[in-house]
Enzyme design. Structure first.
Site, short mmCIF file in Angstrom:
data_model
loop_
_atom_site.label_atom_id
_atom_site.label_comp_id
_atom_site.label_asym_id
_atom_site.label_seq_id
_atom_site.Cartn_x
_atom_site.Cartn_y
_atom_site.Cartn_z
N LYS A 161 0.63 -1.29 0.24
CA LYS A 161 0.02 0.07 0.06
C LYS A 161 0.80 1.55 0.14
CE LYS A 161 -0.52 0.13 4.87
NZ LYS A 161 -1.45 -0.31 6.16
N ARG B 169 -9.78 1.32 14.71
CA ARG B 169 -9.67 2.69 13.22
C ARG B 169 -10.33 1.78 12.53
NH1 ARG B 169 -3.69 2.02 10.61
NH2 ARG B 169 -4.15 -0.29 10.65
N TYR C 79 14.51 30.88 3.15
CA TYR C 79 13.10 31.35 3.53
C TYR C 79 13.41 31.93 4.80
CZ TYR C 79 10.88 30.68 -1.07
OH TYR C 79 10.56 30.83 -2.24
N MET D 21 10.43 24.14 -1.49
CA MET D 21 10.14 23.18 -2.26
C MET D 21 9.87 22.56 -3.06
SD MET D 21 6.03 24.38 -4.39
CE MET D 21 5.29 24.66 -2.84
#
Length: 359
Positions: free
Chosen positions: A39, A136, A265, A314
């Site tokens: 998964k 869950r 930044y 990014m």
């Protein structure tokens, strides 16, 4: 991480190491069936490539989290049994039945929906998930007999399995595991008394597979450890595993900076001395934590550790290369050799699962 033919940032997968890990897991579990979780894009490793290799290694089942993942595997000619680990949406049931994909069930409504889409000639295979403490998904213990009986007594359904999921198997304190395991054992005793007979019983994730052989039952579900990562460092003495993922890039730009200049930044890093800075074309858009540098992260260039400077942006990050004799185009290792997924997780105050699934 997006993959093109032009970008120098790549994830490299060592399939020989994957084979090594699967072989050692098989030695550990003996005759118990082995299912592998693929998964979340095989934990960031590439679901199709990994699954095709696993098929050659003789594993028994693939585990996915959604109908989309399961059908993608079938559309890529992967014939191994596949189990979706949660109930799927109603509009996905018929196609999953057609592709011979096994379902997880834990509600009466879902089981009834499966009946509508299956036939005596093409019955649907169901695994009943039992909640023993993860809270869950999963049916409550008081509902097990009713749901299991419904499955087993339906001519167009196959009671293929029953399972639970351990919430704390990777922790040093075994109290939580023992509580859940005892509850699940009581469920198995009860279904036996009612002469209900699922073909498979499974409970163990990677940690429980390594630590608790008494809970292996007929199948184990291994995820993280197949990819060479230990759920907890205290398990290193119990099984030998090799990480299969290396994350690489290359230097795209080099510049000189002077003392007291700042970088990235927020100007979180100020240079105390003049030095040289290399820019690397990978960032938080690719799964690198924005805080990796601010918390002490580094990369390997020419075999030397180079500190990541300030905030990761990014699609780029910057590192201090000092007087290293390197140039644009030289290789950068972000994960691999001495820099591990565990290191990234510790620096980012995260877990190895999250780091890998970010890619």
């Amino acid at each position: 991480m997006a993959k093109t033919g032009f970008r120098p940032t790549t994830i490299n997968i060592d399939l020989d190491a994957l084979s090594f890990n699967i072989n050692n897991i098989k030695k550990l579990i003996g005759k118990t069936k082995l299912s592998i979780a693929v998964k979340s894009n095989a934990y960031g490793h590439g679901i199709i490539e990994i699954s095709k290799h696993l098929e050659t290694l003789g594993i028994d089942m693939l585990l996915v989290s959604s109908a989309d993942e399961a059908i993608k595997l079938r559309n890529n000619d992967i014939a191994l049994p596949i189990l979706i680990l949660s109930e799927v949406t109603k509009n996905a049931i018929a196609e999953c039945v057609e592709h011979d994909i096994s379902f997880t069930a834990y509600t009466q409504k879902f089981i009834e929906g499966i009946k509508v889409c299956s036939t005596d000639k093409k019955p649907a295979k169901l695994h009943l998930k039992v909640n023993t403490g993860m809270n869950r998904v999963g049916c409550e213990i008081n509902d097990v007999i009713k749901l299991a009986s419904n499955i087993e007594q339906s001519s167009n359904l196959v009671f293929e399995g029953i399972f639970t999921h351990f919430a704390t198997a990777d922790e040093t304190d075994t109290h939580g595991f023992e509580k859940q395991n005892t509850l699940f054992d009581s469920v198995l005793e009860e279904i036996s008394q009612f002469e209900l007979s699922p073909k498979m019983i499974h409970a163990c994730n990677s940690a429980a597979t390594i630590k608790f052989p008494q809970a292996h039952h007929s199948m184990v579900r291994v995820g993280l450890s197949a990819y060479g990562i230990y759920p907890n460092v205290d398990m290193r003495e119990l099984i030998d595993l090799k990480p299969i993922l290396t994350l690489k890039s290359e230097i795209s730009y080099i510049k000189n900076v002077e003392a007291h200049e700042k970088i990235s930044y927020g100007w979180h890093h100020e240079f105390l001395n003049s030095t040289r800075v290399a820019t690397i074309p990978i960032g938080y858009g690719d799964g690198v934590s924005r805080n990796l540098g601010m918390n002490g992260g580094s990369v390997l260039i020419a075999g030397k550790r180079c500190k990541i400077l300030g905030a990761v942006t990014m699609d780029q990050l910057m590192v201090d290369i000092g007087d290293l004799n390197v140039q644009s185009g030289d290789e950068v290792i972000l994960i691999g050799k001495e820099i591990t997924v565990e290191e990234w997780a510790n620096i980012a105050d995260s877990i190895t699962w999250e780091v890998l699934c970010s890619f």
